[in-house]
Each structure stands twice: as structure tokens, then as C-alpha cells.
Design an enzyme around this catalytic site. Structure first.
Site, PDB file in Angstrom:
ATOM      1  N   HIS A   1     -93.392 -55.006  15.809  1.00  0.00           N
ATOM      2  CA  HIS A   1     -92.730 -55.568  16.988  1.00  0.00           C
ATOM      3  C   HIS A   1     -91.715 -56.649  16.618  1.00  0.00           C
ATOM      4  O   HIS A   1     -90.637 -56.717  17.218  1.00  0.00           O
ATOM      5  CB  HIS A   1     -93.768 -56.113  17.970  1.00  0.00           C
ATOM      6  CG  HIS A   1     -94.607 -55.049  18.595  1.00  0.00           C
ATOM      7  ND1 HIS A   1     -94.071 -54.036  19.353  1.00  0.00           N
ATOM      8  CD2 HIS A   1     -95.945 -54.822  18.564  1.00  0.00           C
ATOM      9  CE1 HIS A   1     -95.035 -53.232  19.767  1.00  0.00           C
ATOM     10  NE2 HIS A   1     -96.177 -53.683  19.301  1.00  0.00           N
TER      11      HIS A   1
ATOM     12  N   HIS B   1     -32.291 -50.632  19.566  1.00  0.00           N
ATOM     13  CA  HIS B   1     -33.192 -51.804  19.635  1.00  0.00           C
ATOM     14  C   HIS B   1     -34.130 -51.837  18.415  1.00  0.00           C
ATOM     15  O   HIS B   1     -35.314 -51.551  18.525  1.00  0.00           O
ATOM     16  CB  HIS B   1     -34.038 -51.733  20.906  1.00  0.00           C
ATOM     17  CG  HIS B   1     -34.651 -53.053  21.303  1.00  0.00           C
ATOM     18  ND1 HIS B   1     -35.833 -53.541  20.798  1.00  0.00           N
ATOM     19  CD2 HIS B   1     -34.231 -53.996  22.191  1.00  0.00           C
ATOM     20  CE1 HIS B   1     -36.142 -54.695  21.351  1.00  0.00           C
ATOM     21  NE2 HIS B   1     -35.179 -54.999  22.202  1.00  0.00           N
TER      22      HIS B   1
END
Length: 476
Positions: A301, A380
Site C-alpha cells: 500500500h 515576410h
């Protein structure tokens, strides 16, 4: 080592959320308190997950089954909120997860769950008798996208999870014991397989642990009917008599295999299967079902909960609105360019997204591959090509447009228009060779065709642009 493979059968994968059809009550003895405990599982709404409530305490808060609420793992998994505790929750959570139930309110009239026979079997039987119903909402998984590991070298414990389209779990146990040899168990699908092969597997304990617990006034509700007791040594008659008195039995004996009172195992690897059952319950503390392959060596656990915390922390970080989307550019997209063209009216050179990668109620992720062949690079800029910021905003808006239009019938009959662009920030240039990933989240529910979203554009781990967009859909 016992080589026993489990979980190869592919059960039907339910993709809608599920809850109980009706309330189910089951009663028994609390493992440590020895008190009579009544446990009732109630149906719960969509996205509720699992929450506990102590009905023996006035104004008891709901205690969500998530890792941050764990306060003790010494003899099971214990949750607490505002001073209110519920203990040994793992078998209940395992029963719910094993049956692919997504939402349940769990009411209990004690500080701990009933131990029953030390497994999830009786809980599963009760739930199946009451029935399970499908809900409208889709099941939401946490998809593991990179390996995570928890290790405790001192205890020789290691748990790992790696990406997988399924939820595979394998547990290996090794106690250096002559009576409990190394063994493993695994599962790749839940539902029917869990019911038949895992749910009824009981908890186990070694005799020296049992004596310690009894001597410390614990496991008042423990007995050889709800646990398998392994005995590592030959016991003289006087010890057997003392043990019988401790267990409130007229007599006890030890099998040649070292199991107290001739208890027969349900499976040769029942201990490993029970550890798998515990792991399924403890991983419910992540807060969502997992898609990932889990390997656990010598789990317990304490390690299970630390592992769940590790996964949950990772999940919550990834779910933050501005978290970098974890994507597989080689995976099949949700929408490819042809499917995008069926929804958006844009066409080259103004169709500025290539794929939609993921989408749900909370977010949408799309992408654009930026190449030198883009028409706008001609001006650009000719000698230093940079993608115009206004086109990054437009590309982001097109991803948001897919999100909006996916929520109306016949999306091809609608157009999407900007109403407002706000909080725009450009943080880095986008140049040929970049792959730009756009992530947008709604800032409010869509009403009257209006959608307000926050978006981020990423190149790799770097945010290159962010903005808030307000748009409206109008029929053509």
C-alpha cells in the site's frame, strides 16, 4: 517461480461512464475495530468519481478517493478530510474499478470498511446483483505518454508505468519465504475477467505479522476466514494451542505447505492476484482510469500510494490550461487535412492548419507544419523569413473554429467570425521548419453561437504566442 499468465482475453471496452443502477448495501466486521459495519454504494452523477461519506458523523464531508487525501498506509489505505477518516478502502475501490464503474457515492457508518472475506468478491457480487448502468458522458482516461517510475531500493520495491493503448497491470511478489514462493499475476482487461479471476482472491499475512497485530490490539475483526495465514516455521503444540485461543478457535493446525488451518488456495498464485487486486484499488487514487502498462515488483500500500501520487501529479500538471500538450506526431490525427476541409470553409493559401490531434469538452489541440513554400514568406521577409503574427492568430482561430463547429449539427452550413482578439502576446519567432502546436480551452460555455477561448501556440516546449479569442458562428 510460478509462471501463470492472466488477462489475455479481450473483453468489451466500455467508453461511456458507468454507475450503479441502484443502491447496494453490504455489512460485515471491521478488520481492526471488530465493529459491525454497514456499507452502502449509491449511484452517482457523471464525473463524480468515487467519494466516501461517514453517515455516523453529523455534517461529514465527502472524502474523494484521490491520493492527496491519503493519510495512512500502514495496514491498508486510509483517507481523511477535515478530520474525518475512512480506512481499508482498497477492496471497495478495486471492486468499482474492476467492474468499470466510474462514479459512486460510498456511505459507511464506521471509520473503516467491512473486511468481509478479505477480498472484493462479495462486493462485486452485490454490485452485479443490483446492476450497472451506462451514462451519457464519455469515459475520460489519463493517457500515460512517458515512462514513470517509483522505486524504494531499501525494500527492493519498483513500480513503473509506460505508454499503452490499454490498461495492463502485472504484479510480481517475492517474500524470500519457503512457503510463499515468488509468483506473479497480470490483467489486461477488466469486467468479466476481473470478476472471475481476481475479485475473490483473499488477503494474506505471515504468522509473525499476525501475532504482532494481535499483541498491539489490532485486527480485532481478523480471523482465518478473512485472511490466508502463512507459517514459515514448524509450530510446537503449545504454540498451536495458544494461537487457537488467540483466534477464538477450538484448534488450529498447519498444512505441510505452511498454511494455517488447512485453508485451500483458490488459485496457485492467489497471493499475487490479491496484490494485483490491491494495486487496482490503490491506483484508483489517481482520480481517473489509466491507459498505461503498469509493472509492480514487491508492491504494497505504501508504494502503491506513492506511485499513484506520482502519476496524479503528472496528470494534473499536464491538465493545466497552459501546459505543453504531449502529442505523438506519428499518431493518426483526429482530423486530417481532408476532414478539416469538410468543416472549415478556408482554402489555400488561407487554410493554415494541417491536423486536429485531440479534442474533448475541455480543450482542442491542432498543428501546422511551417515550410519555406508558404506564400507569405515571399514578402515576410525575403532574406529572413518569419511567419506573420496575424497569421499565427488566424491559424489558432481555425483550430478554435473546429472546436466550435464540432458542437453543432451540419457544421458545413456555418461560418465563424472574429468578434474580439485580446491579450495577444508574441514570445518567439516562427520560422520555416517549425511545427506549431495550438492548444485552446473554452473560458466560458458556448451560448447563442458565441465562444470565448484562450489559446497558446507552441514550438517544442516554448510558448511562441498566446491570445484570447471571441468568435461567433453564423449560418451561411
Amino acid at each position: 517461480m510460478q509462471i501463470i499468465c492472466l488477462g489475455t482475453k479481450k473483453d468489451f471496452m466500455v467508453e461511456k461512464q458507468q454507475t450503479l443502477k441502484q443502491a447496494v448495501t453490504i455489512s460485515g466486521i471491521g478488520l481492526h475495530s471488530g465493529a459491525n459495519v454497514s456499507l452502502t454504494l449509491h449511484p452517482a452523477p457523471e464525473n463524480f468519481w468515487y467519494q466516501f461519506k461517514r453517515i455516523d458523523i453529523e455534517d461529514s464531508p465527502l472524502i474523494a478517493a484521490v491520493s492527496e487525501n491519503v493519510v495512512d498506509v500502514s495496514r491498508g489505505t486510509t483517507l481523511e478530510k477535515e478530520g474525518c477518516r475512512v480506512a481499508t478502502v482498497e477492496h471497495v475501490l478495486s471492486a468499482l474499478r474492476g467492474l468499470q464503474i466510474d462514479n459512486a457515492l460510498i456511505e459507511v457508518n464506521s471509520c473503516e470498511m467491512p473486511i468481509l472475506d478479505g477480498s472484493s468478491g462479495q462486493l462485486v457480487e452485490a454490485i452485479l446483483k443490483g446492476g450497472i448502468v451506462e451514462q451519457e458522458a464519455d469515459r475520460v482516461y489519463y493517457e500515460v505518454r512517458e515512462d514513470l517510475t517509483f522505486a524504494n531500493e531499501a525494500k527492493k520495491v519498483k513500480l513503473t508505468v509506460s505508454p499503452s493503448s490499454n490498461h495492463d497491470l502485472t504484479v510480481l511478489i517475492d517474500y524470500d519465504s519457503p512457503v510463499l514462493t515468488p509468483q506473479y499475476a497480470s490483467i489486461s482487461e477488466f469486467g468479466d475477467f476481473f470478476v472471475k479471476e481476481i475479485a475473490s482472491c483473499r488477503t494474506f499475512v505471515f504468522l509473525h505479522e499476525l501475532e504482532y497485530l494481535f499483541n498491539n490490539n489490532l485486527i480485532k475483526g481478523g480471523n482465518i476466514d478473512n485472511a490466508i495465514v502463512f507459517v514459515n516455521r514448524v509450530l510446537p503444540q503449545n504454540e498451536l494451542e495458544r494461537l487457537a485461543k488467540l483466534l477464538n478457535k477450538p484448534s488450529v493446525e498447519v498444512m505441510s505447505e505452511g498454511i494455517l488451518n488447512n485453508v485451500a488456495l483458490k488459485f496457485k498464485n492467489e497471493p499475487a492476484r490479491h496484490k494485483l487486486l490491491d494495486l487496482i484499488g490503490d491506483l484508483a487514487l489517481v482520480g481517473k482510469p489509466i491507459k498505461g502498462k503498469v509493472m509492480a515488483f514487491r508492491p504494497g500500500h505504501a508504494s502503491n500510494v506513492e506511485f499513484a501520487k506520482l502519476i496524479r501529479t503528472k496528470m494534473l500538471k499536464e491538465e493545466q490550461d497552459d501546459a505543453v500538450p504531449r502529442i505523438d506526431l506519428n499518431a493518426k490525427p483526429l482530423y486530417d487535412i481532408n476532414q478539416i476541409k469538410e468543416i472549415l470553409p478556408h482554402r489555400p493559401p488561407f487554410l493554415l492548419i494541417d491536423r486536429i490531434l485531440r479534442m474533448d469538452e475541455k480543450h482542442v489541440v491542432g498543428m501546422k507544419n511551417v515550410t519555406m513554400n508558404e506564400e507569405f514568406f515571399r514578402g515576410h521577409f525575403p532574406d529572413k523569413p518569419v511567419m506573420p503574427g496575424v497569421l499565427l492568430i488566424e491559424a489558432m482561430a481555425q483550430v478554435g473554429g473546429i472546436y466550435i463547429l464540432s458542437r453543432v449539427p451540419d457544421p458545413e452550413k456555418y461560418l465563424t467570425y472574429f468578434l474580439k482578439i485580446d491579450q495577444v502576446k508574441f514570445r518567439q519567432q516562427v520560422v520555416p521548419g517549425n511545427t506549431v502546436v495550438f492548444k485552446l480551452v473554452p473560458l466560458s460555455p458556448m451560448r447563442r453561437g458565441l465562444c470565448h477561448m484562450k489559446g497558446w501556440a507552441y514550438v517544442g516546449e516554448q510558448v511562441v504566442m498566446e491570445a484570447e479569442l471571441l468568435a461567433q458562428i453564423i449560418k451561411k
